[in-house]
Every structure is written in C-alpha cells, then in structure tokens.
Design a protein around this motif. Sequence first.
Motif, PDB file in Angstrom:
ATOM      1  N   UNK A 412       0.851  -1.186   0.000  1.00 22.82           N
ATOM      2  CA  UNK A 412       0.000   0.000   0.000  1.00 22.82           C
ATOM      3  C   UNK A 412       0.888   1.239   0.000  1.00 22.82           C
ATOM      4  N   UNK A 413       0.257   2.408  -0.148  1.00 21.73           N
ATOM      5  CA  UNK A 413       1.024   3.639  -0.160  1.00 21.73           C
ATOM      6  C   UNK A 413       0.433   4.662   0.819  1.00 21.73           C
ATOM      7  N   UNK A 414      -0.657   5.286   0.435  1.00 22.62           N
ATOM      8  CA  UNK A 414      -1.223   6.386   1.200  1.00 22.62           C
ATOM      9  C   UNK A 414      -2.611   6.036   1.711  1.00 22.62           C
ATOM     10  N   UNK A 415      -2.885   6.411   2.960  1.00 21.36           N
ATOM     11  CA  UNK A 415      -4.209   6.224   3.555  1.00 21.36           C
ATOM     12  C   UNK A 415      -4.902   7.587   3.591  1.00 21.36           C
ATOM     13  N   UNK A 416      -6.160   7.623   3.165  1.00 25.98           N
ATOM     14  CA  UNK A 416      -6.902   8.890   3.126  1.00 25.98           C
ATOM     15  C   UNK A 416      -8.190   8.751   3.934  1.00 25.98           C
ATOM     16  N   UNK A 417      -8.664   9.871   4.466  1.00 27.48           N
ATOM     17  CA  UNK A 417      -9.899   9.842   5.253  1.00 27.48           C
ATOM     18  C   UNK A 417     -11.136   9.882   4.378  1.00 27.48           C
ATOM     19  N   UNK A 418     -10.980  10.356   3.150  1.00 26.67           N
ATOM     20  CA  UNK A 418     -12.118  10.435   2.242  1.00 26.67           C
ATOM     21  C   UNK A 418     -12.088   9.330   1.205  1.00 26.67           C
ATOM     22  N   UNK A 419     -12.532   9.663  -0.002  1.00 22.31           N
ATOM     23  CA  UNK A 419     -12.600   8.688  -1.094  1.00 22.31           C
ATOM     24  C   UNK A 419     -11.292   8.659  -1.878  1.00 22.31           C
ATOM     25  N   UNK A 420     -10.697   7.491  -2.086  1.00 17.75           N
ATOM     26  CA  UNK A 420      -9.459   7.403  -2.857  1.00 17.75           C
ATOM     27  C   UNK A 420      -9.651   7.914  -4.286  1.00 17.75           C
ATOM     28  N   UNK A 421      -8.666   8.652  -4.785  1.00 26.27           N
ATOM     29  CA  UNK A 421      -8.734   9.179  -6.150  1.00 26.27           C
ATOM     30  C   UNK A 421      -7.588   8.638  -7.001  1.00 26.27           C
ATOM     31  N   UNK A 422      -6.816   7.694  -6.457  1.00 27.01           N
ATOM     32  CA  UNK A 422      -5.703   7.079  -7.188  1.00 27.01           C
ATOM     33  C   UNK A 422      -5.521   5.659  -6.690  1.00 27.01           C
TER      34      UNK A 422
END
Length: 456
Positions: A412-422
Amino acid sequence: MGLGGLATAGALGMPPATAGAAPSDGLAVPPFAPTGRRPRFRRATWSQQFQAGHGWSAQGAGTASSNPVDTAVFTRGSSSVRVTTTGTGVQSSVRRTGMAPMDLTGRMIRLVFRVTDVTHLGKVVFYLGRGGLKDFYSWRVHTRTANPAEYVQSGEWVTVHLQWADVSAASGAYTLSASGDPSVRSGFTDMSFAVYDDAGAPVTYNLQAVELVPDTTSVFPKGVVSVTFDDSQVSVHDLARPVMDSLGMPGTLYNIAEAVGTGGFVNIAQMRSLQDFSGWEMAGHAYADAVHTAGYPALTAQQADDDFRKLREWLVGNGFTSEHFAYPHGEFQKTTDGVPVDLLAARHFTTARSIISETVESYAPAMPYRLKAVTGITDGTGVGGTALAGVTGTGGALDRCARSGSWLVLCLHKVVTGTPVASTEISLAGLRQLMTGIQDRGITVLTVQEAMAYYG
C-alpha cells in the motif's frame, strides 16, 4: 560494466559476494553488506533435474525442435531440456505421465527454467493431474506483458514456487471451492510444463528442474501476511498505525531518505516511534527523491550502487535495523550499462520487493531479490489498481492465503480519510476492512524482516 561471476548466482536468487570478497568491476565494497541471514535452501522431497534418461518428452503442436539432454545450457548437473516453439501461439510442453502417485499435501512445486529471449513469450502454464491429464489443476506461472520489470527476464535462470493458493483453474474431476480450496491434493501422476509464444516468432526455453518442497503451511498453517507501505507517507503514521496498533499488527515502511522530514512524509522521530514502540520495520525504498522518480534502471550501475550505499548508510546511521528494500515502481531490470538492478540490490540488502503478483510469495521465497507483492490495493472506483473486494472477498487473496498457506505480501502507499482518487490510495475505512479481514481469518501478520528471520 558487468558483475562477472555474480550473474548466475543472482539470477537464481542466491547470495552474491559479501563485503569480504573483492569488489566487482570497480564498485566499492559496501560499508554495510547484508548480514547473510537468508532462508536456507529447501531440500526437495521429490526432484526431476533433467539429466540423461529423465523420461520426460517435448510435446505439443507448438514444438518445433527439442533436445532432451542439452549439455550447452544448464545450471544444475550437466544438462537441461531445451525446446524451441513454432511461433504460432500453440502450446509447447515438456511433460511426463503415468508416474508413481504423489501427495502434494503441505508441499509446493519448485520450477527452475530459462527463456532465451522473452520478446515473443506469451505465457507459461504448469499442469498437474492424472489419467493423461484428463483431470488436472493448472497454474499460470508467468504471463508476458509490456512491463519491462517482469519476473522472467531474457537469458536468466529463474526459480518459481507454485502453491495451492496460486491454482488458476481445475478441470475434469478436480474442482476448486468458492474460497479457492482444491478438492484433491494427492494421487497425481502427470505433470506438464507448457510454454506458449505470442504467435509473432518462436521462443527457446530450457527446463532445469521440477521439484516438490515443503510449503509455508509447515510453519504457518493459515499462511502469513506482511503489510507493507511504500514512499514514507505520513498517513501511515497518523492513520494506518492506530488501526494496526489496535489489532497488534506491525507493518513494514519502505522509505525514501530524502523525503523523510519534508511535507507530507514521516520524520525521523515518527519512524523511530513506529519501530521502537509498535514493532514496525523501517526499510529502504531509495536514498534520493530523483532516483525514486526515475527508477534504478534509468541509472548506470555505479549511480545505482551509490544510491543503494547511501540508503543503507542512512538507515544504519539513524538506528533502523532493517536491511530490506523495495524497488521504486517495482523495477529491477538492467541499468543503462547492462547490469541487473537486483544484483546491485543484493550487495546491500537481504531482500528486495517487487510489485509482481502473478503468483504469491512463499517460505522460503523462490528469489529473495524479486519478492512478490499485491500492489495498488484500493477501495476507490475507476482508479485502477487492485480492488479491495478482490482481496477480502470470498475466494480472494486472504481466503486463499488462509486455506492454502502462503506468504501474502501486500503493498500500500497512502491512507486517506475520504474517497481514494488514485490506485496508490486506500480509505481509512478500507484499511480497517483489510486488517479485520486478516484478523478474522486468523492469519499471522509479520514484517518482512520478521518473516525472513524464520529460516536463518
């Protein structure tokens, strides 16, 4: 520029010269060479190494010519089987039927083979069955794509492990359950190593070994997962860590030294906290930002080796004990002056992880400098990558790991609080789903460093 005698050893995933040996072609001795804590070679419980009188034959309408005892190209004993295809996209195979029945419970298949030039390679498939292959399981060993960083490289001997978690199809009386469980694991009498060219031109391949070795279930009956993160993203510390801490799960963070401490990335204190208080592994991904962007194959061997050296020095100098590495973009093919990047990585690190996932990893890994991993895991829509549902759903990677036993490395790479865009993003909710899916199946979670320590 070359690495002389290291080439054959590196192609087999074996250790190169250590710091005690003479440097190769002007490259300085690494100040921090790998410790040598590598998995011991797994002894085969059954082995066919293709010496004289082996009893296998080249078959199929896709076979143009063959030599059952090729004494010119081999890497064990004194010969291998050589086959050239017709260039028509039709199956060519090396097979044997009617052998004494074999039990593959708790075992995996080890293949050692070589493709002279992969330009027109289509795919490699292995068949295991009975009754003249009326009933069989098949494994998709390798499929040629446009990606230059593929597991099978031209002119190199490669080792592949095939596990029950990797079975791609069943036919005849054999079946796979919804969760990927095979109906039969014993009584096999037939084997076939099949190669298909792309119908553009012939390919020549050599088969050196087909063997049975103990699989991962001998240590971890439900398999094991390593959760890895690339690129030093600060979201790993801020968002992923609390989720994994709550479940007692450590991770491996592959770091870009020059990015550490800059905007959006972890700092040294956060890395030390992850390592010292949560049991995480702080591994290497590149020293220079520019190298991470370009990839090691865009450099000369000297430039690549310099970056590897600086990265190891930086890790050691900052108190990070890992000697494991992940290739930027998963690229380990040759440098601009013709040296395989994985040979250079082996001068400085104990393993190097790719982003190849056509089969999953195992204990011991077939080629430690081409560790396989499922990458781009995301719950985003229309962003590419690997769909989270395909990992956590019925018959997905977690089910197959738990039921069949394997070493499943997740990238994995990046964790986001919203909706993934990538494809490099996974939501916080998606990460929780992934981690609880691992926990619910009772799969052990280890860092890469911990996993490799099991076979010293």
